[in-house]
Design a protein around this motif. Structure first.
Motif, mmCIF file in Angstrom:
data_model
loop_
_atom_site.group_PDB
_atom_site.id
_atom_site.type_symbol
_atom_site.label_atom_id
_atom_site.label_comp_id
_atom_site.label_asym_id
_atom_site.label_seq_id
_atom_site.Cartn_x
_atom_site.Cartn_y
_atom_site.Cartn_z
ATOM 1 N N TRP A 1 0.820 -1.211 0.000
ATOM 2 C CA TRP A 1 0.000 0.000 0.000
ATOM 3 C C TRP A 1 0.862 1.273 0.000
ATOM 4 N N THR A 2 2.174 1.145 0.037
ATOM 5 C CA THR A 2 3.051 2.309 0.206
ATOM 6 C C THR A 2 3.117 3.167 -1.057
ATOM 7 N N PRO A 3 3.299 4.485 -0.895
ATOM 8 C CA PRO A 3 3.400 5.385 -2.051
ATOM 9 C C PRO A 3 4.654 5.105 -2.892
ATOM 10 N N ALA A 4 4.579 5.438 -4.151
ATOM 11 C CA ALA A 4 5.663 5.160 -5.101
ATOM 12 C C ALA A 4 7.045 5.609 -4.625
ATOM 13 N N PRO A 5 7.223 6.780 -4.024
ATOM 14 C CA PRO A 5 8.581 7.211 -3.672
ATOM 15 C C PRO A 5 9.278 6.398 -2.581
ATOM 16 N N LEU A 6 8.592 5.478 -1.929
ATOM 17 C CA LEU A 6 9.203 4.743 -0.812
ATOM 18 C C LEU A 6 9.979 3.497 -1.263
ATOM 19 N N HIS A 7 10.760 3.648 -2.315
ATOM 20 C CA HIS A 7 11.542 2.529 -2.847
ATOM 21 C C HIS A 7 12.516 1.979 -1.810
ATOM 22 N N ARG A 8 13.171 2.869 -1.072
ATOM 23 C CA ARG A 8 14.176 2.413 -0.103
ATOM 24 C C ARG A 8 13.553 1.561 0.993
ATOM 25 N N TRP A 9 12.327 1.856 1.384
ATOM 26 C CA TRP A 9 11.645 1.045 2.374
ATOM 27 C C TRP A 9 11.400 -0.361 1.833
ATOM 28 N N ARG A 10 10.951 -0.433 0.589
ATOM 29 C CA ARG A 10 10.689 -1.734 -0.012
ATOM 30 C C ARG A 10 11.991 -2.525 -0.231
ATOM 31 N N VAL A 11 13.065 -1.806 -0.586
ATOM 32 C CA VAL A 11 14.383 -2.442 -0.700
ATOM 33 C C VAL A 11 14.791 -3.025 0.658
ATOM 34 N N PHE A 12 14.576 -2.269 1.720
ATOM 35 C CA PHE A 12 14.898 -2.731 3.069
ATOM 36 C C PHE A 12 14.160 -4.035 3.392
ATOM 37 N N LEU A 13 12.862 -4.073 3.099
ATOM 38 C CA LEU A 13 12.080 -5.279 3.382
ATOM 39 C C LEU A 13 12.588 -6.473 2.567
ATOM 40 N N LEU A 14 12.891 -6.253 1.305
ATOM 41 C CA LEU A 14 13.417 -7.331 0.467
ATOM 42 C C LEU A 14 14.742 -7.857 1.019
ATOM 43 N N GLY B 1 16.481 -11.684 2.350
ATOM 44 C CA GLY B 1 17.596 -12.284 1.628
ATOM 45 C C GLY B 1 17.870 -11.773 0.231
ATOM 46 N N ALA B 2 17.101 -10.810 -0.250
ATOM 47 C CA ALA B 2 17.364 -10.256 -1.584
ATOM 48 C C ALA B 2 18.659 -9.455 -1.566
ATOM 49 N N LYS B 3 19.339 -9.432 -2.695
ATOM 50 C CA LYS B 3 20.548 -8.625 -2.858
ATOM 51 C C LYS B 3 20.174 -7.464 -3.777
ATOM 52 N N VAL B 4 19.695 -6.382 -3.169
ATOM 53 C CA VAL B 4 19.155 -5.262 -3.936
ATOM 54 C C VAL B 4 19.934 -3.998 -3.591
ATOM 55 N N HIS B 5 20.423 -3.321 -4.616
ATOM 56 C CA HIS B 5 21.149 -2.063 -4.427
ATOM 57 C C HIS B 5 20.188 -1.003 -3.886
ATOM 58 N N PRO B 6 20.656 -0.137 -2.999
ATOM 59 C CA PRO B 6 19.772 0.893 -2.420
ATOM 60 C C PRO B 6 19.111 1.812 -3.440
#
Length: 191
Positions: A41-54, A58-63
């Protein structure tokens, strides 16, 4: 390549044998719940939050990667995303095996990355998984389908609604179902 599969290699899925271990299935349930409650449900600009959850799963995701809230990621531990890579709204990342999205590569809205299929010759219809790699600068356009084991080469393009089951050539442009080579991608000179 990570392949948490094969709980069913000796079992028969038609008789209830699981394709993945109990631990793997429980992790996916916890992941689906976490994403639904904390990210979907998070707004589009919160990419870093979603990266944190991933990353927690165990995901290897660049910030700097962009992952939209409507994306479906089947198993985070099988996801690698490099700098400025993007999974656009409503992408289905069905990553039963490793999916690697390279630097500045874009997987556009409603596309599907499907890392699994079934052995149609096997009477038990066993699951087969293969990695998908979308290399640096590549673009998978809207509503495209990328099948198991495909490498979308550097700077190549899969056109909208394209269906790709074979590797592409660097800078190649592909369209159709099945996607076919149509031309080489040429870049404008930037002054």
């Amino acid at each position: 390549m990570i392949n948490p599969l094969k709980a069913s290699e000796t079992g028969d899925p038609f008789k209830g044998a699981a394709s993945f271990s109990l631990r793997h299935r429980l992790t996916r349930i916890l992941w689906a719940f976490t994403w639904a409650v904390l990210a979907s449900w998070t707004p589009a600009p919160l990419h870093r939050w979603r990266v944190f959850l991933l990353r927690l799963f165990g995901a290897k995701v660049h910030p700097s990667a962009h992952i939209y809230s409507s994306v479906k990621i089947w198993y985070p531990a099988n996801l690698i995303m490099d700098a400025h890579a993007c999974l656009a709204p409503h992408v289905n990342c069905y990553n039963m095996n490793m999916v690697h999205i390279g630097e500045k590569a874009i997987v556009s809205q409603y596309s599907t990355l499907c890392g699994g299929t079934h052995d149609i010759r096997d009477p038990k219809f066993q699951l087969i998984t293969k990695p998908i790699i979308v290399e640096k600068g590549a673009w998978v356009a809207a509503n495209a389908f990328i099948g198991p084991g495909v490498i979308v080469a550097e700077n190549s393009v899969i056109g909208a609604c394209g269906v790709m089951f074979k590797n592409t050539a660097k800078n190649g442009v592909y369209t159709g179902n099945p996607a076919q080579f149509v031309k080489m991608r040429e870049f404008k000179d930037v002054e």
